[in-house]
Design an enzyme around this catalytic site. Structure first.
Site, PDB file in Angstrom:
ATOM      1  CG  ASP A 168      -1.849   1.127   1.302  1.00  0.00           C
ATOM      2  OD1 ASP A 168      -2.388   1.503   0.252  1.00  0.00           O
ATOM      3  OD2 ASP A 168      -2.046   1.659   2.406  1.00  0.00           O
TER       4      ASP A 168
ATOM      5  CB  THR B  32      -1.577   6.273   2.793  1.00  0.00           C
ATOM      6  OG1 THR B  32      -1.807   7.022   1.601  1.00  0.00           O
ATOM      7  CG2 THR B  32      -1.674   7.191   3.997  1.00  0.00           C
TER       8      THR B  32
ATOM      9  CG  ASP C 111      -1.342   1.708   7.089  1.00  0.00           C
ATOM     10  OD1 ASP C 111      -1.920   1.624   5.985  1.00  0.00           O
ATOM     11  OD2 ASP C 111      -1.122   2.790   7.653  1.00  0.00           O
TER      12      ASP C 111
END
Length: 850
Positions: A529, A531, A737
């Site tokens: 990912d 961000t 996350d």
């Protein structure tokens, strides 16, 4: 038919698997699924089966569990306690102590509540390294007459009035087992040594002992000396052998019991009934050759092996022991402005605590006053202290620098990061890697094959061996039984896993189970990912813009300050990192909040609510389309200027009209580029999937030299991408996350969660990186490779050892070289084979994975 029943007696996932298997094997059951947390069993059957049938199956399997039609009362004896989140249940690490497991994981991750032998393999159960409430952590006082009485301060016992004394740390069950074995070993040695000397004296031409007593009398002395060895010091081996035969869980103790037992019983019969034996077994004096020295020396050497294993086991889980040392037992609590020293189990949520220079931080929380630097190396593996200021999070067990500060307790007891790390490491250490299935299959056939080889050895020597043929046949058959050790084969995988998991924990890489280690070594594709994974995940607002060129917007007063006001009012209901950044910025700019109604988040797109009777939406272009708000070309061009710089742009729409935007920046982590390069050098294809727009994603990809990336990805798109790669035969790891990453994390072969992310992401993942940067993936990859290589070495050693040792014990070298293997030497080799496997596993402790 499908029925739901309730199970009593389960305490771990091993119990769950055991119950599920037992119920599935009941005739007429097509499928059985057991849920540990809900204590439920959902059973599908061809036709109705009475509950009594299931209860009978569970009873025959050991009677450890019971099945019921209705939910059980709150907490009957033996039932798994519900996870109560109230403050009163937040004592430190509660419920994690007093647990024992088999080092060979015969029943998966099943644990037992008291020490003893594994019911399958007979090995001594190992204590799970977890602190016990109050005791073992130091601090506190108790009554010497009534140990159930504990207090934080000195005083008198409320029951008998005696002065309370300081608590002493309990000796661990592991140490108790070692001391018990050590005592038995010395007793066995004291009695075995004279037996050995008497037996060896027979090799002398003029045996001086025969000048004192005849051989028959010396045989009786050997018999008397062997009794304490057989019936006290090593009797447990015969108990385990008997249990293994009655349950048909054949193991190393089966072979030891048969081999040593036959040697001892042969000697006893030789003394009591010498006339039934051929002359081949007799000496010139007419006394039968006895093998008390072989039996006792074999048993004593096996006991020595168990002793060494017990000591080696303590080193394999030393990583958890080091983590336990991090847990402080006292804290300074601020009560009405006063500093009060309290036991750590008295800390409750939202308590204000003071942490002095050099102190260990007692629980997880946030700094409310002061700033400092904190050594977090014990849980992240990074040696450089981290600067902390007001509002920053701190973790239990980390060490404060040279400044005092105040903190608010946010997670206490078993919810702290340190407690969860210990819990995760313990669970992972007990889990089974798929490669262990090979060893289990081999071990299942091993003992019967060895017994068969032993019988063949006896027959071959009895027919073709030299005189005295039966003596040669007997000794070599026993040597075959003794040298064969399935124990080394069984220990090969779990020992490496245990040490490897501990090594990972010390370096900030938390492994949920052994399967993750094995799969991580095979990973060839990594999806990441953006961000919070590539970037720091600490976004900041860089610009608020309004599209004032639109006359309607100007008339409605949507200038930059009004745009900010609406964005802050809308985002005040959201927990998304981007939302938090805008709210923080709004407070700094003194933006006034407006009440919003009907707030909702649209996953992967944005948020919406009603403000001042206007329908307001904030998010990416997909959110604008969802809200039927059109973004014209001029707006898009203005936004692209920032997106090409790697910034995130969110649009604000009011009553289906786009009125402004917010530009948010998120710095790329310093370790991201290096980590991606290292992974690519290892042959891992790295792909970035982000919900951000193409221009922003491209800017980040260019900076990191990433050729493969996809933008505007919704959670379901990420999931489909994982499935697509898996269909191509790729072994896929996914690192993320956020909640939006959870589906892909769960679907991937190896899910990797950033420890700085959400609990949902961490729960969905197989590996968690405490520090939360991509370099942790490099560590995980290096660790998995080292562990799998170590496991293969152990399996090779164990298999080669038995492949070479058994034929030598059978006497294949005798016709050419005249070499035979004494049963005593075989016992020594067998004992050290297990120790050598553990020793090889311990080499992982010195492995560098950075």
């Amino acid at each position: 038919m499908k029925h739901t029943y309730y199970i009593q007696g389960m305490t771990c996932n091993g119990c769950r698997s055991h119950v599920e298997k037992t119920l599935s094997e009941v005739e007429g059951v097509s499928n059985a699924r057991v849920n540990l947390e809900q204590e439920e069993a959902i059973i599908e059957m061809e036709s109705h089966i009475p509950i009594e049938t299931f209860q009978k199956a569970l009873q025959e399997d050991g009677d450890n569990y019971s099945i019921h039609k209705n939910p059980l009362p709150a907490s009957p004896k033996g039932r798994r306690k519900n996870k109560d989140k109230s403050k009163s249940e937040k004592s430190p690490l509660r419920g994690m102590g007093g647990s024992f497991y088999c080092p060979m994981h015969c029943e998966g991750d099943r644990t037992y509540n008291k020490p003893g032998d594994c019911p399958v393999c007979g090995m001594d159960l190992v204590e799970e390294q977890s602190p016990l409430l109050g005791r073992g952590l130091g601090g506190g006082f108790t009554c010497p007459m009534h140990p159930e009485v504990t207090k934080d301060e000195a005083g008198s016992c409320p029951i008998c009035g005696m002065d309370l004394v300081p608590m002493q740390a309990d000796v661990s069950a592991e140490e108790k087992t070692y001391q018990k074995l050590l005592k038995k070993f010395w007793i066995a040695t004291v009695f075995t040594l004279p037996i050995f000397l008497i037996a060896m004296s027979e090799m002398l031409s003029n045996n001086p002992l025969y000048d004192v007593l005849e051989q028959k009398q010396w045989n009786w002395i050997q018999f008397g000396l062997s009794i304490p060895v057989v019936f006290y010091a090593t009797w447990m081996f015969f108990e385990r052998a008997y249990k293994s035969i009655t349950t048909w869980n054949l193991n190393m103790f089966t072979l030891i019991g048969i081999g040593a037992g036959v040697a001892w019983l042969f000697s006893v019969f030789g003394m009591f009934f010498p006339d039934i034996f051929p002359d081949q077994f007799k000496a010139e004096s007419g006394a039968v050759h006895v093998y008390f020295e072989a039996a006792t020396v074999i048993l004593t050497l096996v006991l020595l092996g168990q002793l060494l294993e017990a000591r080696a086991h303590s080193k394999t889980n030393s990583a958890v022991k080091e983590l336990l040392k991090l847990a402080p037992n006292k804290a300074i609590k601020i009560v009405e402005g006063e500093e009060v020293e309290v036991s750590i189990d008295k800390i409750e949520l939202d308590d204000i605590l003071k942490v002095k220079p050099g102190d260990k931080i007692p629980v997880d929380g946030v700094i409310t006053e002061g700033d400092t630097s904190i050594d977090e190396s014990m849980i992240t593996g990074e040696p450089i202290p981290v600067d902390k200021a007001k509002g920053d999070k701190v973790s239990s067990g980390t060490i404060n620098g040279n400044q005092s500060f105040l903190m608010k307790a946010k997670k206490v007891g078993s919810d702290t990061l340190l407690s969860q790390i210990i819990h995760m490491v313990n669970n992972a250490s007990r889990s089974r890697a798929p490669i262990q299935n090979l060893a289990d299959k081999v071990s299942g056939y091993f003992v019967p094959v060895v017994v068969l080889i032993s019988l063949i050895t006896f027959i071959v020597w009895a027919i073709w061996g030299p005189e005295p043929v039966y003596v040669y046949a007997f000794v070599n058959a026993i040597a075959v039984l003794i040298i064969a050790c399935p124990c080394a084969l069984g220990l090969a995988t779990p020992m490496s896993v245990m040490v490897g998991v501990g090594k990972g924990a010390q370096n900030g890489v938390l492994i949920k189970n052994a399967e993750a280690l094995e799969k991580m070594d095979k990973v060839d594709t990594l999806i990441i990912d953006k961000t919070g994974t590539i970037t720091e995940g600490k976004p900041t607002v860089e610009k608020i813009g309004s599209f004032t060129e639109d006359q309607a917007n100007s008339e409605r007063g949507f200038n930059e300050s009004k745009v900010l006001q609406y964005i802050v009012s809308l985002n005040s209901n959201s927990e998304h990192p981007l939302a938090e950044a805008t709210v923080k910025y709004g407070k700094e700019q003194n933006a006034q909040m407006i009440k919003s109604d009907g707030f909702s988040a649209v996953t992967g797109k944005g948020v919406q609510a009603t403000i001042n009777d206007k329908k307001v939406a904030l998010g990416n272009p997909k959110m604008m389309a969802y809200a039927n708000a059109e973004i014209d070309s001029q707006m898009q061009e203005e936004a692209k200027t920032y997106q090409k710089q790697g910034k995130t742009v969110s649009y604000l729409a009011v009553d289906k009209r786009v009125v402004g935007y917010v530009v948010i920046g998120d710095k790329i982590k310093a370790t991201s580029a290096k980590a991606i390069k290292e992974l690519q050098d290892k042959g891992v294809a790295v792909i970035m999937l982000t919900g951000d727009n193409h221009d922003t994603a491209q800017a980040v990809a260019l900076e990191l030299s990433l050729a493969n990336f996809k933008a505007s990805m919704l959670p379901e798109d990420k999931l489909k991408e994982v499935e697509k790669l898996q269909d191509q035969g790729k072994v896929v790891a996914m690192a993320g996350d956020g909640i939006n990453d959870a589906p892909a994390l769960a679907k991937s072969d190896v899910g990797i969660a950033m420890g700085t992310g959400t609990d949902v992401a961490i729960e969905s993942a197989m590996i968690t990186l405490v520090k939360g940067d991509l370099h942790g993936i490099v560590k995980a990859k290096n660790l998995s490779h080292a562990v799998m290589r170590n496991i293969k070495q152990n399996l090779f050693f164990a298999l080669i050892y038995n492949t070479v040792g058994i034929p030598i014990a059978a006497g294949v070298l005798f016709p050419v070289f005249g070499i035979l293997l004494s049963p005593m030497i075989a016992a020594l080799a067998m004992s050290f084979s297990s120790v050598s496997v553990i020793g090889n596993a311990l080499r992982l402790k010195t492995k560098t994975i950075n």
